[in-house]
Write an enzyme that holds these catalytic residues in place. Structure first.
Site, mmCIF file in Angstrom:
data_model
loop_
_atom_site.group_PDB
_atom_site.id
_atom_site.type_symbol
_atom_site.label_atom_id
_atom_site.label_comp_id
_atom_site.label_asym_id
_atom_site.label_seq_id
_atom_site.Cartn_x
_atom_site.Cartn_y
_atom_site.Cartn_z
ATOM 1 N N ASP A 5 -6.642 -0.947 8.899
ATOM 2 C CA ASP A 5 -5.889 -1.057 7.660
ATOM 3 C C ASP A 5 -6.625 -0.240 6.592
ATOM 4 O O ASP A 5 -7.807 0.101 6.757
ATOM 5 C CB ASP A 5 -5.807 -2.542 7.273
ATOM 6 C CG ASP A 5 -5.171 -2.749 5.915
ATOM 7 O OD1 ASP A 5 -4.051 -2.243 5.698
ATOM 8 O OD2 ASP A 5 -5.804 -3.398 5.053
ATOM 9 N N ASP B 195 -5.966 -0.543 2.518
ATOM 10 C CA ASP B 195 -6.239 -1.314 1.305
ATOM 11 C C ASP B 195 -7.084 -2.544 1.601
ATOM 12 O O ASP B 195 -6.696 -3.419 2.385
ATOM 13 C CB ASP B 195 -4.926 -1.773 0.654
ATOM 14 C CG ASP B 195 -4.129 -0.623 0.062
ATOM 15 O OD1 ASP B 195 -4.741 0.350 -0.413
ATOM 16 O OD2 ASP B 195 -2.882 -0.711 0.063
ATOM 17 N N GLU C 17 2.200 -14.240 -0.435
ATOM 18 C CA GLU C 17 1.586 -13.520 0.681
ATOM 19 C C GLU C 17 0.386 -14.270 1.245
ATOM 20 O O GLU C 17 0.167 -14.284 2.470
ATOM 21 C CB GLU C 17 1.149 -12.119 0.233
ATOM 22 C CG GLU C 17 0.519 -11.294 1.340
ATOM 23 C CD GLU C 17 0.017 -9.942 0.871
ATOM 24 O OE1 GLU C 17 -0.293 -9.100 1.724
ATOM 25 O OE2 GLU C 17 -0.079 -9.727 -0.358
ATOM 26 N N SER D 48 -1.145 1.269 7.545
ATOM 27 C CA SER D 48 -1.110 0.622 6.233
ATOM 28 C C SER D 48 0.302 0.251 5.795
ATOM 29 O O SER D 48 1.257 1.009 5.999
ATOM 30 C CB SER D 48 -1.728 1.564 5.193
ATOM 31 O OG SER D 48 -1.590 1.041 3.890
ATOM 32 N N ALA D 49 0.399 -0.914 5.152
ATOM 33 C CA ALA D 49 1.645 -1.316 4.505
ATOM 34 C C ALA D 49 1.740 -0.708 3.105
ATOM 35 O O ALA D 49 2.678 -0.987 2.360
ATOM 36 C CB ALA D 49 1.727 -2.845 4.416
ATOM 37 N N LYS E 286 3.427 -5.176 10.984
ATOM 38 C CA LYS E 286 2.618 -4.126 11.605
ATOM 39 C C LYS E 286 2.534 -4.366 13.110
ATOM 40 O O LYS E 286 2.050 -5.403 13.553
ATOM 41 C CB LYS E 286 1.205 -4.124 11.023
ATOM 42 C CG LYS E 286 1.097 -3.641 9.586
ATOM 43 C CD LYS E 286 -0.361 -3.616 9.178
ATOM 44 C CE LYS E 286 -0.561 -3.050 7.800
ATOM 45 N NZ LYS E 286 -1.991 -2.996 7.428
ATOM 46 N N ASP F 64 -7.811 -6.834 6.866
ATOM 47 C CA ASP F 64 -8.211 -7.858 5.893
ATOM 48 C C ASP F 64 -7.146 -8.931 5.729
ATOM 49 O O ASP F 64 -7.363 -9.920 5.042
ATOM 50 C CB ASP F 64 -8.500 -7.224 4.519
ATOM 51 C CG ASP F 64 -7.230 -6.856 3.771
ATOM 52 O OD1 ASP F 64 -6.963 -7.440 2.708
ATOM 53 O OD2 ASP F 64 -6.487 -5.980 4.265
#
Length: 293
Positions: free
Chosen positions: A43, A45, A92, A159-160, A207, A232
């Protein structure tokens, strides 16, 4: 792996191993198979980048926040995107059902991306936004990516966030070409104005390996059986979901809210507490590729 090497890896009190036996077994497999069978999925961020700016309590920017904080789209845009964050981020990281949370994440990403379109984001803004963004790589990430490239280990940053921001950031810091980025790709018209995003939206809860199929390294992804996965978020573990008969050694960065440790231990083989550097991953890689420290 020798007891001495393992002990060195695990001496840091911020390194929490979910199951020592399972970790040892996976690491032994990775070592035995060697670098020719290794790949990394990471990932971006708050995994490769810091959660808080070094030496301060200020939260660092995500790729979306880099646009929110920039002046080009105006104060109203920033206020609206900040309001979305304040509404959806608690969802989230909450304990509600996956289905409810996924609906909320789709709403959040959809509204956030639409605001970028509505307020006139242009391609020419990207480099300046990135140059001024509060995005900071963890100490050691550059060396890690260069080492993996030198050793021929394929790296996918999954990555989102926003592909265009990540790509510009890597280029700015001399890391262009060290990884293939899979993320939300902006589409611009002839006047370089944002009109939408290419393909299926990637958010924090969807993901999986399906999104990797368009990668030029897909054959490598399938053929290399050992995956070093860095994330993370609880949903980041899904990055390897769908890969055929792959061994996954998952390392999770629990940057804050350490009351979630037990949940992270059910998903990750190793959990790194706090918001530190990437030295554990570097040492782990040294064990796998047998590269002198």
């Amino acid at each position: 792996m020798s007891a001495e090497t393992l002990s060195t890896l695990l001496t840091d009190k911020n390194v929490v191993v979910s199951s020592l036996k399972a970790f040892q077994q996976k690491l032994q497999t990775f070592q035995t198979d060697g670098i020719k069978n290794l790949q990394m999925l990471a990932d971006f961020d708050y995994t490769l980048t810091r959660f808080r700016l070094n030496g301060s309590l200020k939260r660092a920017a995500s790729t979306h926040a880099a646009i929110e904080a920039a002046p080009q789209l105006g104060k109203e845009f920033s206020e609206k995107t900040r309001a979305l964050f304040e509404h959806y981020y608690p969802i989230e990281v909450s304990d509600i059902s996956h289905e409810e949370k996924e609906r909320a994440m789709i709403e959040w990403w959809t509204q956030s991306h639409q605001l970028m379109i509505d307020y006139g984001l242009k391609k020419s803004y990207i480099d300046e936004m990135v140059a001024n963004a509060d995005i900071e790589l963890r100490d050691g990430v550059k060396d890690l990516l260069f080492l993996l490239k030198t050793k021929g280990v394929p790296v996918h940053i999954f990555s989102a966030g926003l592909y265009d921001i990540i790509h510009a950031y890597l280029k700015l810091h001399g890391l262009d070409g060290t990884a293939h980025v899979v993320s939300n790709i902006m589409q611009f018209d002839a006047n370089e104005k944002l009109t939408g995003f290419r393909g299926e939206m990637i958010h924090t809860l969807n993901k999986n390996s399906t999104a990797l199929r368009d990668s030029p390294d897909w054959d490598l992804v399938q053929s290399r059986s050992n995956v070093l996965l860095l994330g993370d978020n609880i949903g980041d573990v899904g990055m390897a979901k769908g890969l055929d008969q792959h061994n996954v050694l998952a390392v999770g960065f629990l940057n804050d809210r350490e009351e979630r440790l037990e949940e992270y231990k059910t998903r990750y083989d190793v959990v790194l507490l706090g918001d530190g550097n990437i030295s554990f991953v570097q040492q782990l890689l040294q064990c796998i590729v047998n590269t002198p420290a």
